[in-house]
Design a protein around this motif. Structure first.
Motif, PDB file in Angstrom:
ATOM      1  N   GLY A   1       0.822  -1.194   0.000  1.00 57.71           N
ATOM      2  CA  GLY A   1       0.000   0.000   0.000  1.00 57.71           C
ATOM      3  C   GLY A   1       0.853   1.239   0.000  1.00 57.71           C
ATOM      4  N   ASN A   2       0.315   2.318   0.544  1.00 54.07           N
ATOM      5  CA  ASN A   2       1.052   3.573   0.623  1.00 54.07           C
ATOM      6  C   ASN A   2       0.715   4.297   1.910  1.00 54.07           C
ATOM      7  OD1 ASN A   2      -1.351   5.450  -0.129  1.00 54.07           O
ATOM      8  ND2 ASN A   2      -1.290   3.928  -1.777  1.00 54.07           N
ATOM      9  N   ALA A   3       1.580   5.220   2.272  1.00 53.36           N
ATOM     10  CA  ALA A   3       1.419   5.985   3.503  1.00 53.36           C
ATOM     11  C   ALA A   3       1.675   7.454   3.219  1.00 53.36           C
ATOM     12  CB  ALA A   3       2.378   5.465   4.572  1.00 53.36           C
ATOM     13  N   ALA A   4       1.186   8.309   4.094  1.00 51.62           N
ATOM     14  CA  ALA A   4       1.318   9.751   3.915  1.00 51.62           C
ATOM     15  C   ALA A   4       2.780  10.177   3.949  1.00 51.62           C
ATOM     16  CB  ALA A   4       0.524  10.476   4.996  1.00 51.62           C
ATOM     17  N   SER A   5       3.071  11.287   3.295  1.00 47.66           N
ATOM     18  CA  SER A   5       4.422  11.836   3.276  1.00 47.66           C
ATOM     19  C   SER A   5       4.911  12.064   4.708  1.00 47.66           C
ATOM     20  CB  SER A   5       4.435  13.152   2.501  1.00 47.66           C
ATOM     21  OG  SER A   5       5.718  13.744   2.532  1.00 47.66           O
ATOM     22  N   GLY A   6       6.157  11.721   4.949  1.00 49.59           N
ATOM     23  CA  GLY A   6       6.733  11.882   6.273  1.00 49.59           C
ATOM     24  C   GLY A   6       6.615  10.663   7.159  1.00 49.59           C
ATOM     25  N   THR A   7       5.883   9.642   6.695  1.00 56.35           N
ATOM     26  CA  THR A   7       5.771   8.409   7.480  1.00 56.35           C
ATOM     27  C   THR A   7       7.060   7.604   7.340  1.00 56.35           C
ATOM     28  OG1 THR A   7       3.385   8.339   7.051  1.00 56.35           O
ATOM     29  CG2 THR A   7       4.420   6.325   7.882  1.00 56.35           C
ATOM     30  N   ASP A   8       7.641   7.229   8.463  1.00 58.48           N
ATOM     31  CA  ASP A   8       8.923   6.522   8.457  1.00 58.48           C
ATOM     32  C   ASP A   8       8.771   5.016   8.609  1.00 58.48           C
ATOM     33  OD1 ASP A   8      10.455   8.952   8.346  1.00 58.48           O
ATOM     34  OD2 ASP A   8       9.989   9.236  10.475  1.00 58.48           O
ATOM     35  N   TYR A   9       7.798   4.595   9.407  1.00 58.38           N
ATOM     36  CA  TYR A   9       7.700   3.170   9.741  1.00 58.38           C
ATOM     37  C   TYR A   9       6.242   2.827   9.973  1.00 58.38           C
ATOM     38  CZ  TYR A   9       9.796  -1.235  11.305  1.00 58.38           C
ATOM     39  OH  TYR A   9      10.207  -2.545  11.400  1.00 58.38           O
ATOM     40  N   LEU A  10       5.883   1.575   9.661  1.00 58.71           N
ATOM     41  CA  LEU A  10       4.527   1.081   9.901  1.00 58.71           C
ATOM     42  C   LEU A  10       4.562  -0.040  10.924  1.00 58.71           C
ATOM     43  CD1 LEU A  10       3.054   0.854   6.276  1.00 58.71           C
ATOM     44  CD2 LEU A  10       2.905   2.751   7.895  1.00 58.71           C
ATOM     45  N   LEU A  11       3.588  -0.037  11.811  1.00 64.37           N
ATOM     46  CA  LEU A  11       3.426  -1.086  12.814  1.00 64.37           C
ATOM     47  C   LEU A  11       2.122  -1.826  12.534  1.00 64.37           C
ATOM     48  CD1 LEU A  11       4.287   1.013  16.003  1.00 64.37           C
ATOM     49  CD2 LEU A  11       5.861  -0.358  14.624  1.00 64.37           C
TER      50      LEU A  11
ATOM     51  N   GLY B   1       4.515  -7.191  13.701  1.00 61.93           N
ATOM     52  CA  GLY B   1       5.605  -6.865  12.783  1.00 61.93           C
ATOM     53  C   GLY B   1       5.493  -5.470  12.225  1.00 61.93           C
ATOM     54  N   GLY B   2       6.501  -5.083  11.444  1.00 63.04           N
ATOM     55  CA  GLY B   2       6.508  -3.747  10.875  1.00 63.04           C
ATOM     56  C   GLY B   2       7.471  -3.640   9.715  1.00 63.04           C
ATOM     57  N   THR B   3       7.447  -2.481   9.059  1.00 63.66           N
ATOM     58  CA  THR B   3       8.321  -2.253   7.911  1.00 63.66           C
ATOM     59  C   THR B   3       8.586  -0.774   7.725  1.00 63.66           C
ATOM     60  OG1 THR B   3       8.589  -2.614   5.533  1.00 63.66           O
ATOM     61  CG2 THR B   3       6.376  -2.130   6.289  1.00 63.66           C
ATOM     62  N   SER B   4       9.721  -0.452   7.099  1.00 65.43           N
ATOM     63  CA  SER B   4      10.009   0.917   6.712  1.00 65.43           C
ATOM     64  C   SER B   4       9.121   1.306   5.534  1.00 65.43           C
ATOM     65  CB  SER B   4      11.476   1.049   6.312  1.00 65.43           C
ATOM     66  OG  SER B   4      12.336   0.696   7.381  1.00 65.43           O
ATOM     67  N   VAL B   5       9.095   2.606   5.247  1.00 65.72           N
ATOM     68  CA  VAL B   5       8.295   3.141   4.151  1.00 65.72           C
ATOM     69  C   VAL B   5       9.233   3.758   3.124  1.00 65.72           C
ATOM     70  CG1 VAL B   5       6.486   4.776   3.504  1.00 65.72           C
ATOM     71  CG2 VAL B   5       6.355   3.569   5.692  1.00 65.72           C
ATOM     72  N   GLY B   6       8.979   3.503   1.842  1.00 66.13           N
ATOM     73  CA  GLY B   6       9.816   4.038   0.785  1.00 66.13           C
ATOM     74  C   GLY B   6       9.675   5.546   0.630  1.00 66.13           C
ATOM     75  N   GLY B   7      10.565   6.136  -0.157  1.00 66.19           N
ATOM     76  CA  GLY B   7      10.589   7.579  -0.315  1.00 66.19           C
ATOM     77  C   GLY B   7       9.319   8.164  -0.876  1.00 66.19           C
ATOM     78  N   ALA B   8       8.621   7.422  -1.732  1.00 68.17           N
ATOM     79  CA  ALA B   8       7.377   7.906  -2.325  1.00 68.17           C
ATOM     80  C   ALA B   8       6.150   7.463  -1.529  1.00 68.17           C
ATOM     81  CB  ALA B   8       7.267   7.419  -3.767  1.00 68.17           C
ATOM     82  N   GLY B   9       6.391   6.913  -0.347  1.00 65.55           N
ATOM     83  CA  GLY B   9       5.287   6.485   0.500  1.00 65.55           C
ATOM     84  C   GLY B   9       4.830   5.055   0.276  1.00 65.55           C
ATOM     85  N   GLN B  10       5.462   4.332  -0.672  1.00 67.14           N
ATOM     86  CA  GLN B  10       5.053   2.955  -0.936  1.00 67.14           C
ATOM     87  C   GLN B  10       5.681   2.010   0.096  1.00 67.14           C
ATOM     88  OE1 GLN B  10       7.281   4.601  -2.811  1.00 67.14           O
ATOM     89  NE2 GLN B  10       9.054   3.304  -2.338  1.00 67.14           N
ATOM     90  N   TRP B  11       5.023   0.896   0.331  1.00 67.33           N
ATOM     91  CA  TRP B  11       5.543  -0.079   1.287  1.00 67.33           C
ATOM     92  C   TRP B  11       4.993  -1.458   0.949  1.00 67.33           C
ATOM     93  CZ3 TRP B  11       1.815  -2.817   3.805  1.00 67.33           C
ATOM     94  CH2 TRP B  11       0.543  -2.234   3.880  1.00 67.33           C
ATOM     95  N   SER B  12       5.682  -2.478   1.421  1.00 66.48           N
ATOM     96  CA  SER B  12       5.190  -3.859   1.348  1.00 66.48           C
ATOM     97  C   SER B  12       5.677  -4.591   2.590  1.00 66.48           C
ATOM     98  CB  SER B  12       5.674  -4.561   0.075  1.00 66.48           C
ATOM     99  OG  SER B  12       7.086  -4.595   0.023  1.00 66.48           O
ATOM    100  N   TRP B  13       4.908  -5.576   3.018  1.00 68.36           N
ATOM    101  CA  TRP B  13       5.228  -6.279   4.261  1.00 68.36           C
ATOM    102  C   TRP B  13       4.629  -7.674   4.223  1.00 68.36           C
ATOM    103  CZ3 TRP B  13       1.629  -7.799   8.204  1.00 68.36           C
ATOM    104  CH2 TRP B  13       2.226  -8.291   9.367  1.00 68.36           C
ATOM    105  N   ARG B  14       5.369  -8.634   4.749  1.00 69.78           N
ATOM    106  CA  ARG B  14       4.846  -9.982   4.918  1.00 69.78           C
ATOM    107  C   ARG B  14       5.165 -10.447   6.321  1.00 69.78           C
ATOM    108  NH1 ARG B  14       7.106 -15.420   2.550  1.00 69.78           N
ATOM    109  NH2 ARG B  14       7.168 -15.940   4.762  1.00 69.78           N
ATOM    110  N   ARG B  15       4.226 -11.084   6.947  1.00 75.53           N
ATOM    111  CA  ARG B  15       4.422 -11.574   8.299  1.00 75.53           C
ATOM    112  C   ARG B  15       5.508 -12.643   8.316  1.00 75.53           C
ATOM    113  NH1 ARG B  15      -0.401 -14.034  12.157  1.00 75.53           N
ATOM    114  NH2 ARG B  15       0.685 -13.757  14.155  1.00 75.53           N
TER     115      ARG B  15
END
Length: 464
Positions: free
Chosen positions: A278-288, A297-311
């Motif tokens: 998915g994606n996250a708002a600008s300035g988001t560093d990490y997802l929980l 679990g959690g993951t970092s967020v890419g520069g454009a706000g995109q992210w992916s995560w698998r348990r």
């Protein structure tokens, strides 16, 4: 004596370039563990099955081989993929091809060694290592026992090692990175099959140790101190080092918009190893991520706000509700809630046509139903994949083979697939009406070439 150790196989032992980092194959690490006049020739290549390798690459290997060489034959990670009809090699054919590999190598005076496929990063919800390779490792072991060929049971050895490390640390052996963690993968990568350089070296140590135990390699040919060094236990993955993550759920609505989860679909079906994105708002560093208020679990967020995560472990079957919170410089985001259903046990298909035991013509059309959400149905006959077809939104499927069936009684097995899960086979018997193979009809006109366009006279040869 100068000799060569050849590595045959698929993408798991295959050599990797710097542009493919951090991916590495265990075959490329073997030379680091050898001493003396022995050279490694890594002939493993991506997407190779026993069938494809036998016809495309084996001749070049045999032409280079000399008496006393060692040939590691490591296939199975691709062969077992029943979801991919172009790659799947059924167990009977797989075993026969392994026998032929060993026979050709032996005829050249070299030593064939069968190597079962490496285990993937796959853990049950309880943290137990899972075998995702089907019957192919067992089938290879049977061939080795029958032929008296040395066997490196890498499946068992890596499952034992994975169990020792556990899901929180094993990720550091695989080509699995968060966004921003590796310069060649700014958006991150989730790969539960291929190793990084650390993991490849440790798996190579397992292979070399087994070759010494089997007497295939002499200890004088191996860097014994390197084999005897303690296991490199990696640190826990970053998602498991977050301090007091549950406190993020107690900050109320947060200071920014909730992260957006695009996959899996809201309210949809997912497999046990589902990947979220998915994606996250600008300035988001990490997802929980949380389930029932418990951090998972959690993951970092890419520069454009995109992210992916698998348990790190598989999901159990049933309805699931996941909460996701974003961390940013001035606090936390609002909470995203996402519902989905995990499907792990796929019911067997129903076959409605032709009817069980019914007579058909030489080109029967098969059809039936499966549980809605199932993505594919495959048809097997005596262990051989004969076709596959998609499933519509209502669970309906249909299949017709491009070629005629021979007369007689046939039993097929129909299997439903969803992600990495497959149903138990549904056997189905039907009877084909046709001209017997020994009928004189089939021999009429065979003394002449086929008639051309100027002549419509075409003797009936028994095919409809």
């Amino acid at each position: 004596m100068n000799r060569t150790l050849f590595v045959l196989g698929d993408s798991i032992p295959a050599p990797r370039t710097e542009e493919e980092a951090p991916m590495a194959g265990w075959g490329q690490k073997i030379q680091e563990l050898l001493v003396g006049p022995i050279e490694v020739a890594n002939y493993a290549r991506s997407a190779m099955t026993t069938r494809k390798y036998f016809t495309q690459r084996l001749p070049a290997l045999l032409n280079r081989m000399s008496r006393g060489d060692i040939v590691l034959i490591g296939f199975g990670c691709v062969d077992h993929m029943i979801h991919n009809g172009a790659r799947y090699v059924p167990v009977p054919e797989y075993q026969e091809l392994l026998r032929l590999f060993a026979a050709y190598v032996h005829e050249q005076g070299a030593v064939p060694v069968l190597v079962t496929p490496m285990a993937r990063y796959a853990f049950s919800a309880q943290g137990e290592v899972l075998n995702t390779l089907g019957d192919h490792p067992r089938a290879m072991a049977e061939v080795a026992a029958r032929l008296g060929v040395p066997l490196v049971d890498l499946t068992t050895r890596t499952m034992q090692l994975w169990s020792q490390l556990g899901p929180t640390r094993l990720r550091q052996y695989f080509c699995w990175t968060d966004p921003g963690e590796h310069p060649l993968h700014p958006d991150g990568t989730i790969d539960s099959a291929h190793l990084n350089h650390t993991g490849a070296f440790e798996v190579a140590r397992l292979v070399l140790a087994e070759l010494c135990n089997l007497g295939v390699l002499d200890k004088s040919e191996v860097n014994v101190p390197a084999l005897m060094e303690p296991l490199m236990v990696p640190p826990a993955s970053g998602e498991f080092t977050v301090q007091a993550p549950e406190s993020a759920l107690r900050y109320g609505q947060g200071t920014g918009p909730a992260p957006v989860i695009t996959k899996p679909a809201q309210g949809g079906l997912a497999g046990a190893m589902v990947k979220f994105s998915g994606n996250a708002a600008s300035g988001t560093d990490y997802l929980l991520f949380f389930e029932q208020g418990r951090y998972i679990g959690g993951t970092s967020v890419g520069g454009a706000g995109q992210w992916s995560w698998r348990r790190s472990v598989n999901w159990e079957a049933g309805e699931r509700l996941v909460q996701c919170v974003g961390l940013c410089g001035d606090g936390v985001s609002a909470i995203a809630e996402h519902r989905f259903t995990v499907l792990t046990d796929v019911p067997s298909p129903l076959v409605s046509a032709p009817a069980e035991g019914a007579f058909t013509g030489p080109r029967p059309r098969f059809s039936g139903r499966v549980q809605p959400g199932v993505t594919k149905v495959v048809l097997m006959e005596r262990g051989v994949l004969i076709g596959a077809t998609g499933v519509d939104d209502q669970g309906e499927w249909a299949f017709k083979h491009a070629h005629a069936w021979r007369p007689g009684t046939h039993t097929i097995e129909v299997i439903a697939l969803f992600g990495a899960a497959e149903s138990a086979p549904a056997p189905h018997t039907f009877r084909v009406v046709g001209i017997p193979e020994d009928s004189p009809i089939r021999s009429l006109g065979v003394t002449r070439h086929a008639c051309g366009d100027v002549c419509e006279h075409r003797p009936f040869t028994g095919d409809w």
